[in-house]
Design a protein around this motif. Structure first.
Motif, PDB file in Angstrom:
ATOM      1  N   ALA A 627      49.343  45.990  56.987  1.00  0.00           N
ATOM      2  CA  ALA A 627      48.107  46.311  56.250  1.00  0.00           C
ATOM      3  C   ALA A 627      46.873  45.609  56.377  1.00  0.00           C
ATOM      4  CB  ALA A 627      48.535  46.509  54.722  1.00  0.00           C
ATOM      5  N   THR A 628      45.954  46.280  56.053  1.00  0.00           N
ATOM      6  CA  THR A 628      44.383  45.369  56.048  1.00  0.00           C
ATOM      7  C   THR A 628      44.151  44.944  54.865  1.00  0.00           C
ATOM      8  OG1 THR A 628      43.836  46.855  57.929  1.00  0.00           O
ATOM      9  CG2 THR A 628      42.026  45.733  56.640  1.00  0.00           C
ATOM     10  N   ILE A 629      43.728  43.772  54.796  1.00  0.00           N
ATOM     11  CA  ILE A 629      43.468  43.115  53.508  1.00  0.00           C
ATOM     12  C   ILE A 629      41.843  42.757  53.497  1.00  0.00           C
ATOM     13  CG2 ILE A 629      43.855  41.148  52.022  1.00  0.00           C
ATOM     14  CD1 ILE A 629      46.727  41.371  52.519  1.00  0.00           C
ATOM     15  N   LEU A 630      41.206  42.856  52.823  1.00  0.00           N
ATOM     16  CA  LEU A 630      39.928  42.430  52.670  1.00  0.00           C
ATOM     17  C   LEU A 630      39.855  41.309  51.710  1.00  0.00           C
ATOM     18  CD1 LEU A 630      36.742  42.882  53.058  1.00  0.00           C
ATOM     19  CD2 LEU A 630      36.767  44.656  51.128  1.00  0.00           C
ATOM     20  N   VAL A 631      39.132  40.210  52.331  1.00  0.00           N
ATOM     21  CA  VAL A 631      39.170  38.767  51.563  1.00  0.00           C
ATOM     22  C   VAL A 631      37.657  38.670  51.263  1.00  0.00           C
ATOM     23  CG1 VAL A 631      39.465  36.458  51.835  1.00  0.00           C
ATOM     24  CG2 VAL A 631      41.252  37.744  52.598  1.00  0.00           C
ATOM     25  N   VAL A 632      37.317  38.452  50.116  1.00  0.00           N
ATOM     26  CA  VAL A 632      35.966  38.248  49.715  1.00  0.00           C
ATOM     27  C   VAL A 632      35.705  36.982  48.954  1.00  0.00           C
ATOM     28  CG1 VAL A 632      34.077  39.694  48.206  1.00  0.00           C
ATOM     29  CG2 VAL A 632      35.961  40.681  49.194  1.00  0.00           C
ATOM     30  N   ASP A 633      35.044  35.879  49.426  1.00  0.00           N
ATOM     31  CA  ASP A 633      34.853  34.523  48.779  1.00  0.00           C
ATOM     32  C   ASP A 633      33.574  34.002  49.544  1.00  0.00           C
ATOM     33  OD1 ASP A 633      35.299  31.849  47.999  1.00  0.00           O
ATOM     34  OD2 ASP A 633      37.248  32.594  47.317  1.00  0.00           O
ATOM     35  N   ASP A 634      32.844  33.533  48.646  1.00  0.00           N
ATOM     36  CA  ASP A 634      31.654  33.079  48.976  1.00  0.00           C
ATOM     37  C   ASP A 634      31.649  31.613  49.728  1.00  0.00           C
ATOM     38  OD1 ASP A 634      32.193  32.151  46.528  1.00  0.00           O
ATOM     39  OD2 ASP A 634      30.068  31.202  46.323  1.00  0.00           O
ATOM     40  N   SER A 635      33.058  30.979  49.598  1.00  0.00           N
ATOM     41  CA  SER A 635      33.230  29.658  50.064  1.00  0.00           C
ATOM     42  C   SER A 635      33.886  29.788  51.493  1.00  0.00           C
ATOM     43  CB  SER A 635      34.430  28.860  49.291  1.00  0.00           C
ATOM     44  OG  SER A 635      34.792  27.810  49.845  1.00  0.00           O
ATOM     45  N   ILE A 636      33.512  29.148  52.567  1.00  0.00           N
ATOM     46  CA  ILE A 636      33.688  29.392  53.882  1.00  0.00           C
ATOM     47  C   ILE A 636      35.044  28.810  54.192  1.00  0.00           C
ATOM     48  CG2 ILE A 636      32.595  27.577  54.512  1.00  0.00           C
ATOM     49  CD1 ILE A 636      32.329  29.044  57.439  1.00  0.00           C
ATOM     50  N   ASP A 658      30.355  37.883  49.721  1.00  0.00           N
ATOM     51  CA  ASP A 658      30.291  38.174  48.308  1.00  0.00           C
ATOM     52  C   ASP A 658      30.676  39.557  47.827  1.00  0.00           C
ATOM     53  OD1 ASP A 658      27.896  39.831  48.818  1.00  0.00           O
ATOM     54  OD2 ASP A 658      26.725  38.078  48.619  1.00  0.00           O
ATOM     55  N   GLY A 659      30.612  39.948  46.496  1.00  0.00           N
ATOM     56  CA  GLY A 659      30.895  41.040  46.149  1.00  0.00           C
ATOM     57  C   GLY A 659      30.048  42.456  46.607  1.00  0.00           C
ATOM     58  N   GLN A 660      28.733  42.189  46.661  1.00  0.00           N
ATOM     59  CA  GLN A 660      28.003  43.100  47.339  1.00  0.00           C
ATOM     60  C   GLN A 660      28.263  43.458  48.736  1.00  0.00           C
ATOM     61  OE1 GLN A 660      25.873  44.777  45.278  1.00  0.00           O
ATOM     62  NE2 GLN A 660      26.006  46.344  47.111  1.00  0.00           N
ATOM     63  N   ASP A 661      28.575  42.325  49.690  1.00  0.00           N
ATOM     64  CA  ASP A 661      28.877  42.595  51.002  1.00  0.00           C
ATOM     65  C   ASP A 661      30.165  43.393  51.156  1.00  0.00           C
ATOM     66  OD1 ASP A 661      28.727  42.278  53.712  1.00  0.00           O
ATOM     67  OD2 ASP A 661      29.920  40.256  53.598  1.00  0.00           O
ATOM     68  N   ALA A 662      31.099  43.203  50.114  1.00  0.00           N
ATOM     69  CA  ALA A 662      32.330  43.842  50.293  1.00  0.00           C
ATOM     70  C   ALA A 662      32.319  45.261  49.811  1.00  0.00           C
ATOM     71  CB  ALA A 662      33.255  43.154  49.484  1.00  0.00           C
ATOM     72  N   LEU A 663      31.274  45.475  48.799  1.00  0.00           N
ATOM     73  CA  LEU A 663      31.266  46.978  48.069  1.00  0.00           C
ATOM     74  C   LEU A 663      30.302  47.690  49.319  1.00  0.00           C
ATOM     75  CD1 LEU A 663      31.589  48.483  45.850  1.00  0.00           C
ATOM     76  CD2 LEU A 663      29.195  47.639  45.070  1.00  0.00           C
ATOM     77  N   ASP A 679      37.546  36.628  45.078  1.00  0.00           N
ATOM     78  CA  ASP A 679      36.989  35.578  44.248  1.00  0.00           C
ATOM     79  C   ASP A 679      36.327  36.186  43.024  1.00  0.00           C
ATOM     80  OD1 ASP A 679      36.370  32.946  43.151  1.00  0.00           O
ATOM     81  OD2 ASP A 679      34.861  32.615  44.343  1.00  0.00           O
ATOM     82  N   VAL A 680      35.967  35.229  41.965  1.00  0.00           N
ATOM     83  CA  VAL A 680      35.263  35.944  40.763  1.00  0.00           C
ATOM     84  C   VAL A 680      33.817  35.284  40.673  1.00  0.00           C
ATOM     85  CG1 VAL A 680      35.056  35.903  38.025  1.00  0.00           C
ATOM     86  CG2 VAL A 680      37.225  36.106  39.180  1.00  0.00           C
ATOM     87  N   GLU A 681      33.584  34.241  40.899  1.00  0.00           N
ATOM     88  CA  GLU A 681      32.287  33.641  40.941  1.00  0.00           C
ATOM     89  C   GLU A 681      31.579  33.678  42.328  1.00  0.00           C
ATOM     90  OE1 GLU A 681      32.051  30.401  37.697  1.00  0.00           O
ATOM     91  OE2 GLU A 681      33.660  29.809  38.697  1.00  0.00           O
ATOM     92  N   MET A 682      30.689  34.469  42.461  1.00  0.00           N
ATOM     93  CA  MET A 682      29.841  34.697  43.601  1.00  0.00           C
ATOM     94  C   MET A 682      28.653  35.195  43.522  1.00  0.00           C
ATOM     95  SD  MET A 682      32.940  37.033  45.991  1.00  0.00           S
ATOM     96  CE  MET A 682      33.120  38.117  44.639  1.00  0.00           C
ATOM     97  N   PRO A 683      27.774  34.809  44.413  1.00  0.00           N
ATOM     98  CA  PRO A 683      26.316  35.271  44.225  1.00  0.00           C
ATOM     99  C   PRO A 683      26.055  36.782  44.326  1.00  0.00           C
ATOM    100  CG  PRO A 683      26.624  34.256  46.447  1.00  0.00           C
ATOM    101  CD  PRO A 683      27.787  34.063  45.540  1.00  0.00           C
ATOM    102  N   ARG A 684      24.951  37.439  43.828  1.00  0.00           N
ATOM    103  CA  ARG A 684      24.682  38.602  44.114  1.00  0.00           C
ATOM    104  C   ARG A 684      25.566  39.628  43.226  1.00  0.00           C
ATOM    105  NH1 ARG A 684      23.119  41.382  49.590  1.00  0.00           N
ATOM    106  NH2 ARG A 684      25.359  40.944  50.151  1.00  0.00           N
ATOM    107  N   LEU A 685      26.761  39.847  43.513  1.00  0.00           N
ATOM    108  CA  LEU A 685      27.584  40.583  42.640  1.00  0.00           C
ATOM    109  C   LEU A 685      29.205  39.948  42.640  1.00  0.00           C
ATOM    110  CD1 LEU A 685      28.141  43.337  41.197  1.00  0.00           C
ATOM    111  CD2 LEU A 685      29.290  44.231  43.374  1.00  0.00           C
ATOM    112  N   ASP A 686      29.439  39.511  41.292  1.00  0.00           N
ATOM    113  CA  ASP A 686      30.666  38.538  41.406  1.00  0.00           C
ATOM    114  C   ASP A 686      32.032  39.380  41.126  1.00  0.00           C
ATOM    115  OD1 ASP A 686      30.977  39.716  38.780  1.00  0.00           O
ATOM    116  OD2 ASP A 686      30.379  37.991  37.640  1.00  0.00           O
ATOM    117  N   GLY A 687      32.959  38.934  40.983  1.00  0.00           N
ATOM    118  CA  GLY A 687      34.241  39.698  41.351  1.00  0.00           C
ATOM    119  C   GLY A 687      34.467  40.796  40.151  1.00  0.00           C
ATOM    120  N   PHE A 688      34.138  40.359  38.901  1.00  0.00           N
ATOM    121  CA  PHE A 688      34.233  41.268  38.008  1.00  0.00           C
ATOM    122  C   PHE A 688      33.263  42.695  38.181  1.00  0.00           C
ATOM    123  CE2 PHE A 688      34.976  37.477  34.685  1.00  0.00           C
ATOM    124  CZ  PHE A 688      36.437  37.653  35.078  1.00  0.00           C
TER     125      PHE A 688
END
Length: 747
Positions: A627-636, A658-663, A679-688
Motif C-alpha cells: 500500500a502507498t502511505i503519505l508521510v507529512v512532516d516538516d522535520s526532514i 506540510d499539511g498544505q503540500d499534502a492536501l 505530524d500536527v505542528e506544521m507551517p501553513r496548514l497543521d495536522g488538525f
C-alpha cells in the motif's frame, strides 16, 4: 378574543421589557456604554408599552428616551444624579409590570417622572418638552412630589412561558420517569445485540446450506428449498435488526430531550426569585439618602426554585446589613480612594458541586475590635484572653449579636446574620463572613447543589455501590468491547452521529476512586464478576464537556435525600454528599466535576497508544504491505526516519513537507494513497487543519489518517479524534512495532 390577544401581548411584553431593562442597566455599569443601543432600547420599550396600552410605562420610557438621546448626541453627560434617576425609573417600570393583573396595574408613582424631569430641566430641556406625544391617551401620574415607595413587588414571571404553573411534585415525577426510561433503554441493549448476532448466524447458515446443496452429488431439492428458506429468514432478521437499531436511536434521542426538558422545569434562573432584591435594596438606599452601585452577577444561572426561595429573605437581610455596616460618609470614601457610592455585590456561582452565593460591599470591612467588645459583653468570650479573627467572625452569627450603636430601619437588632446562618443550615450548607481585599466584607453562602431529595443513579464499581446525580447523566451504555476503538491506551466511546460526533476516552470509575469508602452492593452482596467482554458505561456532562465512566453494573434510579458528605474517611474532591438506601445502607454521592478533574489527571499520565479495532492477522498485514502511505512532516529528520521504517516493512512511501503540500498533492491525484501519516505542528496548514480538510472532501472522507506528534495532552488527543483521526500516536513513546501494527490494523 381581544382579551386573549392582549394577554398574549402582555406575556410577550413581560419578557421584552426585562431584556431592555437588563441591557440598559448593564450599559450604565459599563466603562464604555453603547449609547446608541441604550437609546434604541428605551425607544423600543416605549413602543412596546404603547402596543399593549400601558401609558404609565410609556410615559416613563419616553422620558428615558429623551434623556438618552441627549447623552447619545453629546449634549450632556450622564452623571451620578442622572444614573440614579434612570435606576429609579427602571425600578418603577419593573414594579408596575410585576403588579399587573388582568392587564391593569397599580398607580405608577410619580417620583420617577419627577426625577427625570428635574434632571432634564437642569440640563437644558424643560420637563414639559418630554411629555408623551399622544395627548389622547389615558392620563398618567403627573410629575409631582415623590409618592410613597411601593411595597416589594410580586415575583416577576420567568421568561415567556411563565403563564403555566407546574407543581414541584409533577416535575420530580417527570425527572424520575425520564431516568427510568434511560435505564429501560440500557436494559434493551443486550436484546438488540442478540438480534444482530441472530441475523449474522442466519446469514452464515444460509451460506453453509448453499454450499452443501451445490456440492451434493445428486440433485437435492430439499437442500435448495432449505437454503432459500434460510435466505428469507436471514433477510427478515437483518431487516428487523436494522429497524430495531433505528427505533432505539430515535427513542434514545427522545429520552435525552425528555430528560433535558425535565431538568429545565426543575431549575429556574436565579433572576426569577432574586431579581426583586435589587429593586428592594435600591429603594431602601433611596429612603436612607445613600447612593449605591449594585453589581449583580450570575443571576442567569439555573438553580432549583426551592433553594432560591429559602435564600431570598436571608439575602435581603444580608444586603441590608451590608448597606448599614458598609456605609461610609462620602468624604471618608474619597479619602480612601473609593467612589462616593457604596459598592454592593450579589453573585451566584457554582463551585464544583456546590452553589455559592456571595453578598459583598466595599466598605471599611469587619470591625474586629467592636465585634470582640460586643462578644465579651454578651459573655460569648472570656473576659480576658486572646481571640483570633476566625473565632470573632463566627460569633456574628449568634442570635441577637450586633455591633450597631442604635436600632434603626436597617440594623441593630442582631438577627440578620442569624437568619442567614439558619437558612444555610436548613439547606445543609454553611455561611461565613470574611474581609475582602483591598477593603470591604463578604458574606458567602456555600450550599450543596442537591440539598433535598434528588434523583440519583446507583452504580457499582470495585464491588461497592455509589450514586451519581441524575441531572448530569446523559446516556447509559452496554457495548461489546471488541468493537470499540482504542486511543492512548484507553477505550474510546463515540457520541452522536456524523459531523457532530465526539470521542470520549473511557475511565474506570474504580480506578478514579481508589480506596474511597462506600457501601457494599445491597442488591448483589458478593455478586458475580462483570462480563469482561461487555463495557458498561455512564456518559456524564461534567467539566465543561462529557465524561465516560466504566462501571461494573448499573442499578436503578431512586429519589433519595442527599445529606452532607462525611467529615472523615472520604475524598472531598470526589464526594458531594451521602444518601441512605432502604435498610439504612449509606452510599456516597459522587461529584461529577471532581470525577472529571481526577479523570483528566489520570489520562495525562497514560502512555501513548493507538486507536484500532481487533488485531489483524500477520497474513492480512502482509497483504497490505504494498500500500502507498503519505508521510507529512516538516522535520526532514522525522520524515526520513518514518520513510525508512515504512519502506523496510514493504510499503510504498510518498513524503510532503506540510499539511498544505499534502492536501495539494492528494487533490492533484498524482498517485493513489491508502493511508496518511501526519505530524500536527506544521507551517501553513497543521495536522488538525489537514485532517479537517480531508474529512470535508468526499474523496478523502474515509482515507485512514494517523496523527503522530509530540503533543500528547488529553485535549489534543480528543481534538484529533473528534476531527476524525483513525489513530493518534505520540513521538515521546514512539515504538516502531506499534506504528506498524497500527497501520496494519487500519489497512
Amino acid at each position: 378574543m381581544a382579551a386573549d390577544i392582549r394577554q398574549l401581548l402582555l406575556a410577550a411584553f413581560e419578557v421584552e421589557h426585562h431584556e431592555h431593562i437588563a441591557a440598559i442597566r448593564g450599559a450604565l455599569g459599563s466603562a464604555t456604554p453603547d449609547w446608541n443601543d441604550v437609546f434604541r432600547r428605551a425607544h423600543s420599550l416605549k413602543g412596546a408599552a404603547r402596543a399593549v396600552d400601558l401609558p404609565a410605562v410609556e410615559a416613563v420610557a419616553h422620558r428615558l428616551e429623551t434623556l438618552f438621546e441627549r447623552v447619545r448626541n453629546g449634549a450632556s453627560a450622564l452623571d451620578r444624579d442622572g444614573a440614579n434617576a434612570v435606576h429609579l425609573a427602571l425600578d418603577r417600570i419593573e414594579s408596575y409590570v410585576a403588579g399587573l393583573k388582568d392587564g391593569a396595574g397599580p398607580d405608577m408613582p410619580g417620583d420617577a417622572l419627577a426625577a427625570l424631569g428635574r434632571y432634564l430641566g437642569l440640563h437644558g430641556l424643560a420637563p414639559e418638552a418630554s411629555a408623551p406625544p399622544a395627548a389622547s391617551r389615558a392620563p398618567v401620574a403627573a410629575p409631582v412630589a415623590a409618592a410613597p415607595a411601593p411595597k416589594a413587588p410580586p415575583e416577576p414571571a420567568e421568561s415567556g412561558a411563565a403563564i403555566l404553573r407546574v407543581p414541584g411534585e409533577a416535575v420530580e415525577a417527570l425527572a424520575r420517569a425520564s431516568h427510568d426510561l434511560a435505564s429501560t433503554l440500557a436494559a434493551q441493549a443486550p436484546a438488540a445485540e442478540g438480534l444482530a448476532r441472530l441475523a449474522r448466524l442466519a446469514r452464515d447458515l444460509r451460506a453453509g446450506a448453499e454450499v452443501l446443496a451445490a456440492g451434493a452429488e445428486t440433485e437435492r431439492p430439499e437442500l435448495r428449498a432449505f437454503a432459500a428458506r434460510l435466505g428469507s429468514f436471514a433477510r427478515e432478521a437483518a431487516e428487523l435488526s436494522r429497524r430495531q437499531g433505528a427505533a432505539t436511536s430515535a427513542i434514545e434521542a427522545a429520552a435525552v430531550r425528555v430528560h433535558a426538558g425535565a431538568e429545565r422545569l426543575a431549575l429556574v434562573p436565579a433572576e426569577t426569585v432574586l431579581g426583586p432584591l435589587a429593586r428592594s435594596i435600591r429603594e431602601t438606599a433611596r429612603e436612607q439618602g445613600r447612593e449605591v452601585d449594585l453589581d449583580l452577577q450570575g443571576l442567569d444561572l439555573p438553580v432549583e426554585r426551592g433553594t432560591l426561595q429559602a435564600l431570598k429573605d436571608p439575602l435581603l437581610h444580608a444586603l441590608r446589613n451590608a448597606l448599614s455596616h458598609g456605609w461610609q460618609q462620602p468624604e471618608l470614601r474619597r479619602a480612601a480612594g473609593k467612589p462616593e457610592a457604596l459598592g454592593l455585590g450579589l453573585e451566584v456561582a457554582v463551585r464544583g458541586s456546590r452553589l455559592q452565593v456571595t453578598v459583598s460591599d466595599d466598605g471599611p470591612g469587619p470591625d474586629l475590635t467592636r465585634i470582640e467588645a460586643a462578644a465579651r459583653a454578651r459573655g460569648l468570650l472570656a473576659p480576658e484572653g486572646p481571640a483570633d479573627s476566625e473565632t470573632l467572625l463566627r460569633l456574628v452569627f449568634e442570635p441577637g449579636f450586633s455591633t450597631a450603636e442604635a436600632v434603626d430601619t436597617l440594623s441593630g437588632r442582631g438577627y440578620g446574620l442569624s437568619v442567614a446562618a439558619d437558612a444555610a443550615r436548613q439547606l445543609l450548607g454553611s455561611v461565613r463572613l470574611e474581609p475582602r481585599e483591598p477593603a470591604g466584607t463578604a458574606l458567602v453562602f456555600s450550599l450543596p447543589l442537591s440539598a433535598a431529595r434528588r434523583s440519583l443513579l446507583l452504580v457499582e464499581a470495585g464491588g461497592r455501590t455509589y450514586a451519581l446525580p441524575g441531572g448530569v447523566v446523559e446516556r447509559l451504555l452496554r457495548l461489546e468491547r471488541a468493537g470499540l476503538p482504542l486511543a492512548m491506551g484507553r477505550t474510546i466511546l463515540r457520541h452522536g452521529a456524523g459531523d457532530a460526533a465526539t470521542s470520549h476516552p473511557v475511565t474506570d470509575l474504580a480506578e478514579i476512586l481508589g480506596p474511597v469508602s462506600a457501601a457494599p452492593d445491597p442488591g448483589n452482596p458478593g455478586g458475580a464478576p462483570p462480563d469482561p467482554g461487555i463495557l458498561t458505561a455512564v456518559l456524564l456532562r461534567a467539566g465543561g464537556g462529557r465524561l465516560a465512566l466504566a462501571v461494573d453494573r448499573l442499578h436503578d434510579v431512586r429519589s433519595l435525600l442527599v445529606l452532607p458528605a462525611p467529615s472523615f474517611g472520604s475524598d472531598p474532591g470526589l464526594v458531594a454528599g451521602t444518601a441512605v438506601l432502604p435498610g439504612d445502607v449509606p452510599v456516597l454521592v459522587l461529584d461529577p466535576e471532581g470525577l472529571a478533574a481526577r479523570a483528566a489527571v489520570t489520562s495525562a499520565v497514560v502512555s501513548a497508544g493507538t486507536m484500532a479495532q481487533a488485531p489483524r492477522s500477520t497474513t492480512a498485514s502482509r497483504a497490505t504491505a504494498r500500500a502507498t502511505i503519505l508521510v507529512v512532516d516538516d522535520s526532514i529528520t522525522t520524515r526520513t526516519l518514518e520513510k525508512g521504517i515504512l519502506e523496510a516493512a514493504g510499503y510504498r512511501v510518498v513524503v510532503c513537507v506540510d499539511g498544505q503540500d499534502a492536501l495539494d498533492r492528494l487533490r492533484a491525484e498524482i498517485e493513489p494513497v491508502d493511508l496518511v501519516l501526519a505530524d500536527v505542528e506544521m507551517p501553513r496548514l497543521d495536522g488538525f487543519g489537514l485532517l479537517k480538510a480531508l474529512r470535508a472532501d468526499g474523496r478523502f472522507a474515509r482515507l485512514p489518517t494517523i496523527l503522530m506528534t509530540s503533543r500528547g495532552d488529553a485535549e489534543d488527543v480528543a481534538r484529533g479524534l473528534d476531527l476524525g483521526a483513525d489513530a493518534y500516536l505520540t513521538k515521546q513513546k514512539f515504538d516502531q512495532r506499534q506504528l506498524l501494527d497500527t497501520i496494519g490494523q487500519l489497512l
